[in-house]
Design a protein around this motif. Structure first.
Motif, PDB file in Angstrom:
ATOM      1  N   GLY A  63       0.813  -1.207   0.000  1.00 58.31           N
ATOM      2  CA  GLY A  63       0.000   0.000   0.000  1.00 58.31           C
ATOM      3  C   GLY A  63       0.846   1.255   0.000  1.00 58.31           C
ATOM      4  N   LEU A  64       1.971   1.176   0.698  1.00 60.13           N
ATOM      5  CA  LEU A  64       2.881   2.323   0.750  1.00 60.13           C
ATOM      6  C   LEU A  64       3.410   2.640  -0.650  1.00 60.13           C
ATOM      7  CD1 LEU A  64       3.900   3.958   3.169  1.00 60.13           C
ATOM      8  CD2 LEU A  64       5.965   2.553   3.154  1.00 60.13           C
ATOM      9  N   ALA A  65       3.775   1.598  -1.394  1.00 53.89           N
ATOM     10  CA  ALA A  65       4.309   1.805  -2.748  1.00 53.89           C
ATOM     11  C   ALA A  65       3.226   2.354  -3.675  1.00 53.89           C
ATOM     12  CB  ALA A  65       4.869   0.497  -3.287  1.00 53.89           C
ATOM     13  N   LEU A  66       2.012   1.831  -3.528  1.00 57.35           N
ATOM     14  CA  LEU A  66       0.905   2.360  -4.346  1.00 57.35           C
ATOM     15  C   LEU A  66       0.625   3.806  -3.965  1.00 57.35           C
ATOM     16  CD1 LEU A  66      -1.642  -0.610  -4.303  1.00 57.35           C
ATOM     17  CD2 LEU A  66      -0.370   0.246  -6.280  1.00 57.35           C
ATOM     18  N   GLY A  67       0.659   4.044  -2.650  1.00 60.81           N
ATOM     19  CA  GLY A  67       0.382   5.386  -2.162  1.00 60.81           C
ATOM     20  C   GLY A  67       1.362   6.409  -2.703  1.00 60.81           C
ATOM     21  N   ALA A  68       2.609   5.996  -2.925  1.00 55.60           N
ATOM     22  CA  ALA A  68       3.605   6.921  -3.470  1.00 55.60           C
ATOM     23  C   ALA A  68       3.145   7.438  -4.829  1.00 55.60           C
ATOM     24  CB  ALA A  68       4.951   6.212  -3.599  1.00 55.60           C
ATOM     25  N   ILE A  69       2.547   6.560  -5.612  1.00 51.09           N
ATOM     26  CA  ILE A  69       2.078   6.965  -6.944  1.00 51.09           C
ATOM     27  C   ILE A  69       0.934   7.971  -6.821  1.00 51.09           C
ATOM     28  CG2 ILE A  69       1.050   6.135  -9.082  1.00 51.09           C
ATOM     29  CD1 ILE A  69       2.392   3.400  -8.423  1.00 51.09           C
ATOM     30  N   TYR A  70      -0.025   7.657  -5.943  1.00 47.88           N
ATOM     31  CA  TYR A  70      -1.149   8.594  -5.752  1.00 47.88           C
ATOM     32  C   TYR A  70      -0.633   9.932  -5.235  1.00 47.88           C
ATOM     33  CZ  TYR A  70      -3.536   4.049  -5.661  1.00 47.88           C
ATOM     34  OH  TYR A  70      -3.952   2.791  -5.947  1.00 47.88           O
ATOM     35  N   ALA A  71       0.337   9.844  -4.330  1.00 46.22           N
ATOM     36  CA  ALA A  71       0.883  11.072  -3.759  1.00 46.22           C
ATOM     37  C   ALA A  71       1.549  11.913  -4.837  1.00 46.22           C
ATOM     38  CB  ALA A  71       1.881  10.726  -2.652  1.00 46.22           C
ATOM     39  N   ALA A  72       2.297  11.259  -5.735  1.00 51.10           N
ATOM     40  CA  ALA A  72       3.008  12.008  -6.771  1.00 51.10           C
ATOM     41  C   ALA A  72       2.037  12.725  -7.699  1.00 51.10           C
ATOM     42  CB  ALA A  72       3.904  11.061  -7.567  1.00 51.10           C
TER      43      ALA A  72
END
Lengths: 432, 282, 325
Positions: free
Chosen positions: B10-19
């Motif tokens: 989820g953290l890795a996916l979240g990085a994409i949403y955050a970017a």
């Protein structure tokens, strides 16, 4: 005799005219009354395909293959002097659009038939309309079971092997080859998964079944669950992108099950393409050949790599001549095989072409086509291909058949070797 | 289900949403609008990287080309499409950026086909928290930090803020407001290109950014559209929660869960968790 | 009221006459314009008159379509007009709930939340695959044509759709012309001032959502009636965004604009498809041409004609003292 013919004609006319008023009369009309979409030198057919939007990836090259095959046939004189005009409408896999474009094809363009309409959610919404209007609805591009309902939908015919038959064949192969394996399933959350598992369960016990939603490409939770359930064999009832995702995700978490993939998601060339970029940056263990070697898949059409097959030779020739820029995958072959099968039906129906005529040809069982197993077509069954072969992918990307083509039914019937003696393109002599 | 696996994923996916969320926030701060063309701009940049990758066989040259192309496309969009709409109310930019979204997606489909194609990760993707995931998280955090520093502590950042919130006053004190907006869009689209490069693997196709955009906007709304740090937190939070929902409740519930989170957050804080309640202009 | 009613009757007569002149498929297009018009008109009340930008209008069409679908499939004995009323009621309820949740939200926050609604709501079908048909959705045929009327079914469908749409529009026109309309506009123009003038801003916004959702639900129900399908794949964010685009194309804030927008949406779709067929381009280019053309038209119209098609039409003819609603 005469009165019988009259009654028949009346019944046919009535059934064709069902709901709408302006349906052109079909069948029994004889040579003086040409069918819609048919002229002296052309026959117009239509289809609906997802060419854009979220479902286009994976399907958009089918119609390219079909178009190439029709061009090949037309450039060789067409069928009975008629060129096949193939009208592809983009429905974006949106059922509302499907209904609109199919009604447009039928009511405005007045096509002779709908050929190879793609998708279960989409095509299921036009089956009633096409049958009410008396429009032949041939070779639907989906393995759902509902196309085989001749009592209710006489105009509709399937094409590919249905998901349940294929599930049975794969289940039987797994039970024989890996008798002690725990079997997990990774499946699309719709009839692909449901019908496929119904077949599988006739031969194996499913330890864990994990569904995916085509809109959600994060499949880590599902693959982790399969790993934790201890599945040694994972059956993928899914489209190629999700087969590839399952393989990649397994590699990511160090899980090495035996993958067994149904025909819709097992095209070696497509999978190789999808997995081609990962070896470079993450090491040779995750290069496409490493990931795919040993993968087991099902198929019912000749593989593009089988150069010895006379059908593959034809497909390669047509591909080279008309669409050399489109990668030649089994998806393209699918479109070509579908187009060829329709053209064959057209040929059998004769110069005196009617809608009823082509339905009779479809039901007559004369169609053989490029597939390795026979069609089920008869007045009682409108199912397409009745079986499949099982293959494995080699390190060089080619395939080896590990179980010769077998046929079966959707119920509890036996799985038997498919009849041999398939016709070649020159046996059929469609053109030239 | 293994909690750690889900959290890290989820953290890795979240990085994409955050970017992608970050790129939306920069534009929102500059021009008070949501850029609906952002996913398509990111898509085109990722495809450019894809083309360069295929031609050179490497990764980083394509990466750089994508980021630069993002900046150029962002500047062009602002100059050609957004600036003429300056005094047009909130709807016109929405529709124009939507139109741009359609055009860019169509062009991508024309050039690169609708078929999914293999797109590499920056590093090895294997492991519960792979080098590729680590790269995604770190690069997003570093980018967010740099942007924060830029806005808070540099003259140009100050000018950009002034140009966005008090354009008339800023112009009076000599800030070239138009140029500041262009810089904002350039910056935002470059960050968007980064999001595209992170989101595209493993397969790129013309609609690959669509769901990412929905979650990125959700993240920005949760975090506060005017708050870069809030949006980054919102992105990571959303990635983790959706991963947990997918793992424990079912993959089909992810979009519903995103909606539920949004409803809950906005019913408590209508301007996002970290957003500032803007004083109404009377 | 009387003027709107007369106008609607004249419009209905014109459309009925038109349906006799065209082929059965064009009748479907005519009906499509009808239900899209109603959907866009609903959005006009919400976004054009009240200033609430919604990217989730498709969710109300989804509710309307599934209400009709479920009633046709599970309660086949109900007459069609009851199904339609139920669709309007169900969507209206959803509209009130959405409005209550959204009343405090501003601009892009509302846009983001409604977009999440458009994406999230159709996923319900996946949760209840047996009842709602999963990703395949529901397929059915609505029988509404009385025996003895001997016209093509698509023509009959066009009549029913337009009868419903015009009836709804008459109500809508009266509503927006009256006290409710004045309140909606007051809230759009200045929330604080409206509040000071004694208008309950929150309640007014909820009213706008209610009216808008009822129109959307009816439109969705009519779409289900016309095409015999309700499936999640039909209610993607692309639908919601398309409706918003149609409203802006037609001209924001006027029911005439909604009409032009709906016509433009259908005509654009038909036109770009024909273009792609006629040009016979390589497949990848041809496949994406309709999408590109649609995008270019959106950009061009908004840049060149801020008032949309309606503004253009108005500029071309002398202004009447009683401009359209």
């Amino acid at each position: 005799m005469r009165s019988k013919a009259l009654v028949l004609a009346a019944v046919l006319t009535l059934s064709a005219c069902g709901g709408a008023g302006e349906t052109p009369a079909t069948g029994g009309g004889g040579s003086g009354d040409p069918a819609p979409g048919v002229t002296d030198d052309t026959v117009l057919i239509g289809t609906h395909q997802p060419l854009t939007g979220p479902a286009a990836p994976g399907y958009s090259t089918i119609s390219a293959g079909a178009k190439a095959m029709y061009s090949h046939i037309n450039d060789n004189g067409g069928i009975h002097g008629r060129k096949i005009e193939y009208r592809v409408e983009d429905d974006g896999y949106n059922p509302t659009r499907t209904v609109e474009v199919v009604k447009k094809l039928v009511l405005q363009d007045e096509v002779f038939a709908i050929v190879g309409g793609l998708g279960t959610p989409t095509h299921s919404k036009v089956v009633d309309f096409l049958n009410t209007e008396g429009v032949p609805d041939l070779l639907v591009a989906s393995g759902a079971l509902m196309w085989d309902d001749p009592a209710k939908s006489r105009m509709t015919f399937g094409f590919q092997v249905d998901y349940t038959r294929e599930g049975k064949i794969l289940g039987d192969y797994i039970a024989k080859t890996f008798p002690d394996a725990k079997v997990g399933v990774f499946h699309q959350n719709d009839d692909v998964g449901r019908d496929g598992m119904a077949g599988l369960e006739k031969h194996v016990t499913i330890t864990s079944a994990q569904g995916y939603d085509p809109a959600n490409t994060d499949v880590l939770p599902q693959i982790t669950a399969l790993k934790q359930a201890g599945a040694d064999v994972v059956v993928c009832e899914c489209v190629p992108a999700f087969t590839a995702l399952a393989i990649l995700t397994s590699a990511r978490i160090g899980y090495k099950p035996k993958f067994v993939v149904s025909s819709i998601g097992a095209d070696p060339r497509t999978l190789t393409g999808l997995l081609s970029e990962f070896g470079k940056r993450a090491g040779a263990e995750v290069s496409a050949p490493q990931l795919l070697t040993g993968l087991i898949g099902a198929g019912y059409l000749p593989d593009v790599n089988l150069t010895s097959d006379p059908w593959t030779a034809l497909f390669r020739e047509v591909h080279q001549k008309y669409i050399p820029d489109v990668p030649l995958t089994n998806t393209v072959v699918y479109g070509m095989a579908q187009a060829y099968t329709f053209a064959q039906a057209l040929k059998e129906a004769g110069r005196d072409l009617t809608r009823e005529g082509i339905i009779k040809v479809m039901e007559s069982g004369v169609l053989t086509g490029p597939g390795l197993t026979p069609f089920a077509f008869s007045p009682e069954s409108h199912s397409g291909y009745t079986g499949a072969y099982v293959f494995t992918i080699n390190a060089d990307g080619n395939t080896t058949v590990v179980q010769e083509p077998v046929v079966t039914d959707r119920g509890d019937g036996p799985i038997e070797p498919a009849p041999t003696g398939r016709k070649t393109p020159s046996d059929i002599g469609l053109v030239g | 289900m293994d909690l750690t696996t889900l959290l890290l994923s989820g953290l890795a996916l979240g990085a994409i949403y955050a970017a992608l969320g970050l790129s939306l926030v920069i534009i929102f701060r500059a021009t008070q609008m949501v850029n609906f063309a952002q996913p398509a701009l990111a898509l085109v940049c990722a495809y450019l990287a894809f083309a360069v990758n295929r031609a050179t066989g490497g990764y980083w040259l394509g990466f750089i080309v994508a980021i630069v192309a993002g900046g150029v496309l962002g500047a062009l969009t602002e100059r050609l499409l957004i600036r003429p709409l300056k005094d047009r109310g909130p709807l016109s930019p929405v529709i124009v950026t939507l139109g741009l979204l359609l055009v860019l997606q169509a062009v991508a489909g024309m050039i690169w086909t609708a078929e999914p194609q293999s797109f590499p990760y920056a590093f090895d993707f294997r492991g519960a928290f792979s080098p590729a995931s680590l790269f995604a998280v770190v690069v997003v955090l570093v980018t967010a930090g740099a942007i924060l520093l830029l806005f808070k502590f540099t003259t140009i950042g100050l000018r950009m803020r002034a140009a966005a919130f008090r354009p008339e006053v800023a112009a009076l004190v000599g800030v070239r407001v138009g140029r500041m907006l262009t810089i904002g869009w350039t910056l935002a689209a470059a960050v968007g290109a980064l999001a595209g490069l992170l989101a595209a693997p493993p397969f790129i196709h013309p609609t690959v950014m669509d769901t990412v955009f929905v979650y990125a906007l959700t993240a920005a709304v949760i975090g506060g559209l005017d708050n870069a740090i809030g949006t980054v937190i919102g992105g990571f939070l959303l990635g983790i929660v959706l991963s947990l929902v997918s793992g424990y409740l079912g993959a089909e519930l992810v979009t519903l869960a995103a909606l539920a989170i949004l409803v809950v957050v906005l019913s408590v804080r209508p301007d996002g968790l970290f957003g500032q309640r803007v004083a109404r202009r009377v | 009221m009387l003027r709107h009613l007369l106008l609607a009757l004249a419009a209905l007569a014109a459309i009925v006459a038109l349906t006799f002149l065209v082929d059965p498929f064009t009748n479907i297009r005519i009906a499509t314009v009808g239900y899209l018009l109603l959907a866009v008109a609903g959005l006009t009340v919400l976004t054009g008159l009240t200033g609430q930008i919604s990217l989730g209008h498709g969710a109300f069409l989804f509710i309307g379509a599934y209400t009709v679908a479920l009633l046709v499939v599970y309660v086949p004995s109900l007459p069609f007009w009851v199904d339609l009323l139920a669709a309007a009621a169900a969507a209206g309820l959803a509209g009130v709930l959405t409005g209550a949740a959204a009343a405090r939200l501003h601009g892009p926050y509302l846009a983001g939340a409604t977009l999440a609604l458009a994406v999230g709501l159709p996923a319900i079908t996946q949760r209840f695959p047996d009842f709602l048909g999963g990703s395949n959705g529901l397929g059915f045929t609505v029988n509404s044509k009385p025996a003895g009327i001997d016209i093509p079914s698509t023509q009959w469908q066009a009549w029913i759709v337009w009868l419903t749409v015009l009836a709804a529009l008459v109500l809508l026109a009266n509503l927006t012309r009256g006290r409710v309309g004045r309140r909606l506009r007051a809230v759009r123009d200045d929330e604080v001032a409206a509040g000071l003038a004694g208008i309950h801003v929150g309640r007014t916004k909820i009213t706008a959502f209610l009216v808008s959702a009822v129109c959307g639900g009816l439109a969705g129900g009519l779409q289900a009636f016309l095409l015999g399908t309700a499936a999640p794949g039909s209610f993607t964010p692309a639908l919601s965004l398309g409706l918003l685009a149609a409203m802006v194309l037609g001209g924001v804030g006027s029911l005439w604009g909604a009409l032009w927008g709906a016509v433009a949406l259908v005509a654009l779709q038909a036109g770009t498809e024909e273009l792609a067929h006629a040009l016979e381009l390589g497949t990848d280019v041809a496949n994406n041409l309709p999408l590109a053309a649609y995008g270019v038209v959106l950009i061009a119209v908004v840049m060149a004609f801020p008032q949309g098609i309606h503004g253009l039409v108005r500029r071309m003819r002398p202004v009447k003292p009683e401009g359209a609603a």
